[in-house]
Design a protein around this motif. Structure first.
Motif, PDB file in Angstrom:
ATOM      1  N   THR A  53       7.178  23.253 -20.073  1.00 11.84           N
ATOM      2  CA  THR A  53       5.818  22.790 -19.611  1.00 11.84           C
ATOM      3  C   THR A  53       5.758  22.786 -17.999  1.00 11.84           C
ATOM      4  N   MET A  54       4.675  23.248 -17.532  1.00  9.65           N
ATOM      5  CA  MET A  54       4.443  23.129 -15.815  1.00  9.65           C
ATOM      6  C   MET A  54       3.191  22.580 -15.929  1.00  9.65           C
ATOM      7  N   GLY A  55       3.035  21.884 -14.959  1.00 13.97           N
ATOM      8  CA  GLY A  55       1.530  21.175 -14.656  1.00 13.97           C
ATOM      9  C   GLY A  55       1.493  20.383 -13.493  1.00 13.97           C
ATOM     10  N   TRP A  56       0.503  19.908 -13.284  1.00 10.74           N
ATOM     11  CA  TRP A  56       0.045  18.888 -12.103  1.00 10.74           C
ATOM     12  C   TRP A  56      -0.645  17.581 -12.443  1.00 10.74           C
ATOM     13  N   TYR A  57      -0.245  16.588 -11.679  1.00 12.76           N
ATOM     14  CA  TYR A  57      -0.544  15.131 -11.479  1.00 12.76           C
ATOM     15  C   TYR A  57      -0.890  14.965 -10.312  1.00 12.76           C
ATOM     16  N   ARG A  58      -1.804  13.747 -10.225  1.00  8.70           N
ATOM     17  CA  ARG A  58      -2.451  13.196  -9.005  1.00  8.70           C
ATOM     18  C   ARG A  58      -2.167  11.840  -8.763  1.00  8.70           C
ATOM     19  N   GLN A  59      -1.997  11.388  -7.568  1.00 12.07           N
ATOM     20  CA  GLN A  59      -2.189   9.712  -7.570  1.00 12.07           C
ATOM     21  C   GLN A  59      -2.679   9.488  -6.224  1.00 12.07           C
ATOM     22  N   THR A  60      -3.401   8.199  -6.402  1.00 11.53           N
ATOM     23  CA  THR A  60      -3.958   7.736  -5.063  1.00 11.53           C
ATOM     24  C   THR A  60      -3.190   6.090  -4.844  1.00 11.53           C
ATOM     25  N   PRO A  61      -3.315   5.747  -3.616  1.00  6.56           N
ATOM     26  CA  PRO A  61      -2.755   4.763  -2.922  1.00  6.56           C
ATOM     27  C   PRO A  61      -2.952   3.587  -4.296  1.00  6.56           C
ATOM     28  N   GLY A  62      -1.998   2.769  -4.812  1.00  5.63           N
ATOM     29  CA  GLY A  62      -1.909   1.764  -5.442  1.00  5.63           C
ATOM     30  C   GLY A  62      -2.193   1.972  -6.929  1.00  5.63           C
ATOM     31  N   LYS A  63      -2.393   3.271  -7.257  1.00  4.77           N
ATOM     32  CA  LYS A  63      -2.519   3.402  -8.658  1.00  4.77           C
ATOM     33  C   LYS A  63      -1.480   4.203  -9.220  1.00  4.77           C
TER      34      LYS A  63
ATOM     35  N   ARG B 199       0.299   7.525 -11.348  1.00  3.38           N
ATOM     36  CA  ARG B 199       0.175   8.945 -11.413  1.00  3.38           C
ATOM     37  C   ARG B 199      -0.539   9.374 -12.534  1.00  3.38           C
ATOM     38  N   ASP B 200      -1.593  10.070 -12.296  1.00  3.87           N
ATOM     39  CA  ASP B 200      -2.559  10.672 -13.589  1.00  3.87           C
ATOM     40  C   ASP B 200      -2.368  11.902 -13.904  1.00  3.87           C
ATOM     41  N   PHE B 201      -2.485  12.383 -15.176  1.00  2.00           N
ATOM     42  CA  PHE B 201      -2.465  13.924 -15.607  1.00  2.00           C
ATOM     43  C   PHE B 201      -3.458  14.496 -14.988  1.00  2.00           C
ATOM     44  N   VAL B 202      -3.333  15.864 -14.832  1.00  3.29           N
ATOM     45  CA  VAL B 202      -4.663  16.707 -14.488  1.00  3.29           C
ATOM     46  C   VAL B 202      -4.727  17.688 -15.219  1.00  3.29           C
ATOM     47  N   ALA B 203      -3.589  18.294 -15.147  1.00  2.00           N
ATOM     48  CA  ALA B 203      -3.469  19.714 -16.199  1.00  2.00           C
ATOM     49  C   ALA B 203      -1.966  20.175 -16.329  1.00  2.00           C
ATOM     50  N   THR B 204      -1.873  20.812 -17.776  1.00  2.00           N
ATOM     51  CA  THR B 204      -0.650  21.180 -17.859  1.00  2.00           C
ATOM     52  C   THR B 204      -0.753  22.655 -18.742  1.00  2.00           C
TER      53      THR B 204
END
Length: 120
Positions: free
Chosen positions: A33-43, A45-50
């Motif tokens: 699997t390859m993909g992307w996650y994202r994270q904002t300060p204090g939160k 890491r959330d799934f974006v796409a795989t």
């Protein structure tokens, strides 16, 4: 050793576009699997796409705006982000699940993260 390198990122105006890319290198037998996650300060890491064996999963809030693609021959994954919104501002992390040897276990790896800032 395995490395995920992700150039790209930067500052873009709302409704603009940005493309992220990530290349995996090192001791790799196969990539599940390859993909992307994202994270904002204090939160968290959330799934974006795989992408897994050609199957694509995309988080609902980015469907229709973000497109993930993968080049298996080059061990790369890209994320084309269109119609960007201020809420997309985050550090974006490349992720890969990799088998390093025949019959061996799979391990999860992360890129160093790249900042995407969308100005409204």
């Amino acid at each position: 050793q395995v490395q995920l390198v992700e150039p790209g990122g930067g500052l873009v105006q709302a409704v603009g576009s940005l493309r992220l890319s990530c290349a995996a290198s090192g001791s790799i037998f196969s990539i599940e699997t390859m993909g992307w996650y994202r994270q904002t300060p204090g939160k968290q890491r959330d799934f974006v796409a795989t992408i897994t064996d050609g199957r694509i999963n995309v988080e609902d809030s980015v469907k229709g705006r973000f497109t993930i693609s993968r080049d298996n021959a080059k061990n790369t994954v890209s994320l084309e982000m269109d119609s960007l919104e201020a809420e997309d501002t985050a550090v974006y992390y490349c992720n890969a699940v990799i088998r390093r040897a025949v019959g061996g276990p799979m391990f999860q790896y992360w890129g160093q993260g790249t900042q995407v800032t969308v100005s409204s």
